[in-house]
Scaffold this motif. Sequence first.
Motif, short mmCIF file in Angstrom:
data_model
loop_
_atom_site.label_atom_id
_atom_site.label_comp_id
_atom_site.label_asym_id
_atom_site.label_seq_id
_atom_site.Cartn_x
_atom_site.Cartn_y
_atom_site.Cartn_z
N HIS A 1 38.04 39.00 34.37
CA HIS A 1 39.49 39.17 34.24
C HIS A 1 40.26 38.37 35.30
O HIS A 1 41.28 37.75 35.01
CB HIS A 1 39.87 40.65 34.36
CG HIS A 1 39.34 41.52 33.27
ND1 HIS A 1 39.79 41.45 31.98
CD2 HIS A 1 38.38 42.48 33.29
CE1 HIS A 1 39.15 42.34 31.24
NE2 HIS A 1 38.28 42.97 32.01
N LEU A 18 42.97 35.33 34.58
CA LEU A 18 44.37 35.32 35.03
C LEU A 18 44.63 34.13 35.96
O LEU A 18 45.67 33.49 35.88
CB LEU A 18 44.71 36.62 35.76
CG LEU A 18 46.17 36.74 36.24
CD1 LEU A 18 47.14 36.73 35.07
CD2 LEU A 18 46.38 38.00 37.07
N ASN A 71 48.06 38.27 24.26
CA ASN A 71 46.75 38.21 24.90
C ASN A 71 45.81 39.33 24.47
O ASN A 71 44.59 39.17 24.51
CB ASN A 71 46.90 38.15 26.42
CG ASN A 71 47.48 36.81 26.86
OD1 ASN A 71 46.77 35.82 26.94
ND2 ASN A 71 48.77 36.79 27.11
N HIS A 130 42.89 33.73 28.53
CA HIS A 130 42.54 35.15 28.49
C HIS A 130 41.57 35.47 27.36
O HIS A 130 40.82 36.45 27.43
CB HIS A 130 43.81 36.00 28.39
CG HIS A 130 44.60 36.03 29.65
ND1 HIS A 130 44.24 36.77 30.74
CD2 HIS A 130 45.76 35.39 30.00
CE1 HIS A 130 45.12 36.59 31.71
NE2 HIS A 130 46.05 35.76 31.28
N GLU A 186 42.72 43.10 28.61
CA GLU A 186 43.11 41.72 28.89
C GLU A 186 44.60 41.52 28.68
O GLU A 186 45.24 40.74 29.39
CB GLU A 186 42.32 40.75 28.01
CG GLU A 186 42.28 39.34 28.53
CD GLU A 186 41.78 39.24 29.97
OE1 GLU A 186 42.31 38.40 30.71
OE2 GLU A 186 40.89 40.04 30.38
N ALA A 200 47.04 40.05 31.55
CA ALA A 200 47.90 38.91 31.23
C ALA A 200 49.37 39.22 31.48
O ALA A 200 50.15 38.34 31.86
CB ALA A 200 47.70 38.50 29.78
#
Length: 456
Positions: free
Chosen positions: A65, A69, A115, A296, A307, A311
């Motif tokens: 993750h 990002l 996302n 993403h 996610e 995002a």
Amino acid sequence: MAKLDGFIADFASFVWGLPLLILLTGGGLYLLILSKFLPYRYLRHSIEVLRGKFDNPDDPGEINHFRALSTALASTIGMGNIAGVAVAIAIGGPGAMFWLWVSAVIGMATKFFTNTLAVMYRGRDSKGDLQGGPMYFITEGLGKKWWIMAAFFSVAGLIGALPVFNVNQLTQAINYILLTPNGVEVDFMSNLVIGITLAGITAVVIWGGLERISKTVSRMVPAMVALYFISVVIILIVNYEVVPHYFGMIFTDAFAAENYSGEPFLGGVLGGIIILGIRRGAFSNEAGIGTAPMAHGAAKTTEPVREGLVAMLGPAIDTLVVCSLTGMAILVTGVWQTTDVNGVSLTAAAFDDSMPVFGNYLLLLCIAIFSISSLFSYSYYGTKCLSFLIGAERKHYYNYFYVLSILVGATTSLSMMINLIDGFFALMAIPTMTATLIMAPRVLKEAKKYFAKLEI
């Protein structure tokens, strides 16, 4: 070149008309209201996800993750935050900042939906690898009959992902801050040398693929935000007595538009300043454009909503923090009223005003990190678009085109580059937002299920 410049400017103005403003801003407001601010209530949880609390290396995807990002932010926290904000203030005055903020708050909702869809409807490329992005959530979520819309996004993305604006402004910064003050003649050849150097640095990283790109930018992004934050705090401390005045002007001038010098929109200057702020906000945080879902969509997760939440932090960091820093630095130093320069040179003038001797060099370091990290991320987006159109085994051809475009960006005018990218960003937003609005109820259903599990 003057005719081409005018044509590209007309093209950008045409596509950024009322229909797109309604689609991006109205669509984002619709998503905000539809969700009843649901994702905003889980900001703390989104930070826990970002920190890796729920990471599972066995989940499908390519990167965690945080790296997803970072890759998305590396493209959004770029020259749009330094040069783009300067352009907005030079044309619109302090009030343009307010509409940038509006675009960010709305953009957080848009990013959550787009996302989440990027992970909900991942597809397979021609090599069988799992991929995410608008082109995939359009075909996987709406069906193969929507392929034309997905292809339209991908074709626009091939141009929209080019690094010409970032390179143009980095070249201008090097000329304005480093070369001219030290007596070096600035001409086509000096710009070309800068372009060749940047092309070489970029080539080394982008031919290493997403893994190398994400590793590189995950180290660069936190450092560049911290350095820029400290630099602007120094400027605000030096000019502390005028900070409340200009902060207040952001709100009053947003509706009075007394300092707006651009073209009117819908018959008035207020419409002009709104479209300016939304346009620069879209360029800055890219909410609804469709670039971030490509990063993403590669995240290692089985929970799409996670996610989406990660995002959603993008516009908050990018526009509410970094753009605000740039805007306040330009406003409190007064350079927006006392100089004729535009783009990155205006931001440089603000730094030089408050921190003579070393301020410009500090900004140049920030700009170099911002721009170069953007160069890495945008190449990934372009290869994803080409992969969708002609196959994953041919996607590397885009990198040759991409590296050559760096030389073009270094040797052409600011107005041409910013209008070119603006125009194709607008075209990318049309399929992205259309598909997102159609599938928004599915995202909400998924979110309610996820948050219900979370509270058990």
